[in-house]
Design an enzyme around this catalytic site. Structure first.
Site, short mmCIF file in Angstrom:
data_model
loop_
_atom_site.label_atom_id
_atom_site.label_comp_id
_atom_site.label_asym_id
_atom_site.label_seq_id
_atom_site.Cartn_x
_atom_site.Cartn_y
_atom_site.Cartn_z
N CYS A 58 0.85 -1.30 -0.08
CA CYS A 58 0.11 0.03 0.17
C CYS A 58 1.00 1.22 -0.10
CB CYS A 58 -1.07 -0.05 1.34
SG CYS A 58 -2.08 -1.37 1.33
N ASP B 104 -10.21 -2.82 -6.08
CA ASP B 104 -9.33 -1.84 -5.76
C ASP B 104 -9.45 -0.73 -6.48
OD1 ASP B 104 -7.05 -0.48 -4.76
OD2 ASP B 104 -5.78 -2.29 -4.69
N HIS C 255 -8.20 -4.36 -1.96
CA HIS C 255 -6.95 -3.54 -1.51
C HIS C 255 -6.61 -3.89 -0.25
CE1 HIS C 255 -4.07 -0.16 -1.61
NE2 HIS C 255 -4.40 -0.06 -0.47
#
Length: 238
Positions: free
Chosen positions: A126, A172, A205
């Protein structure tokens, strides 16, 4: 470019998680594990929740068990993001720029090399993926893995000089499959650099480090990504 998915499923931080230990490495508190005699290392760059996240430390231990010396520095300087604590993610990011973390990573890498390490891989999750792609130069590391990247751009991918794998999620909003396909096109065009892009179906995500350990399906998806990452490092960090 950051949004709710960046903060979904926050971990319960635990400084005692893992079988490794914390030491100062390049000026940062760093969770380390693995044989001090290994010539190969992996640097893990956390998401916004930092280096005390249990799933991240478990992954570090798994990589160490595969023969690597593993370092997970506290690039957040003891200030991980805390949801619903009066500070928005955008405000937190202003105080925790990835450019600063990239600069902080340089002395960490030097400290790792001073231990006799001859090859280093870096994986960023991330927020940390932006740091990972900035490190993807021959002078720093030998291979990179970017997992559900938050701020990585096509221009970033154009600059990589070492084998780079991108592991992304079908669901995502931050790094959607369409963007990852652009990454793949750039990497494919860079004949001098090996690249790999994989989009995992039915995951969101953050799935590689912020999964529910009680959810067998989520664990299986995360472990598949972990195995892909290990295979990438086994191939190129040697």
């Amino acid at each position: 470019m950051s949004g709710p998915q960046c903060c979904a499923n926050p971990p319960t931080l635990n400084p005692t998680t893992g079988v490794g230990h914390v030491e100062n490495l390049g000026g940062l508190n760093t969770y380390v594990n693995g044989s001090p005699h290994s010539k190969l290392a992996v640097l893990l760059v956390s998401d916004v929740y930092g280096y005390e996240a249990p799933n991240l430390r478990k992954l570090a231990d798994k990589i160490a068990a595969a023969g690597f010396y593993v370092a997970v520095p506290d690039f957040l300087h003891g200030d991980p993001y805390v949801p619903n604590a009066g500070r928005t993610l955008q405000d937190w990011i202003k105080d925790h720029g990835t450019d600063k973390a990239f600069e902080d990573a340089k002395p960490v890498i030097q400290a790792i090399k001073s231990k006799g390490i001859t090859a280093i891989g870096a994986a960023g999750f991330c927020w940390g993926a932006k740091v990972g792609v900035q490190l993807a130069k021959r002078e720093f590391i030998q291979a990179a893995v970017l997992l559900h990247p938050s701020f990585v751009t096509v221009d970033d991918i154009k600059t990589v000089e070492v084998p780079t794998a991108v592991l992304g999620a079908e669901f995502d909003q931050i790094s959607p499959p369409a963007l990852l396909k652009q990454f793949e096109e750039v990497l494919t065009a860079k004949s001098e650099v090996d690249g790999y892009v994989k989009i995992f179906p039915k995951v969101s995500h953050g799935w590689t480090v912020r999964y529910n350990v009680e959810d067998k399906s989520a664990v299986k998806c995360a472990e598949e990504a972990h195995q892909n990452m290990l295979e990438w490092f086994a191939k190129y960090v040697n």
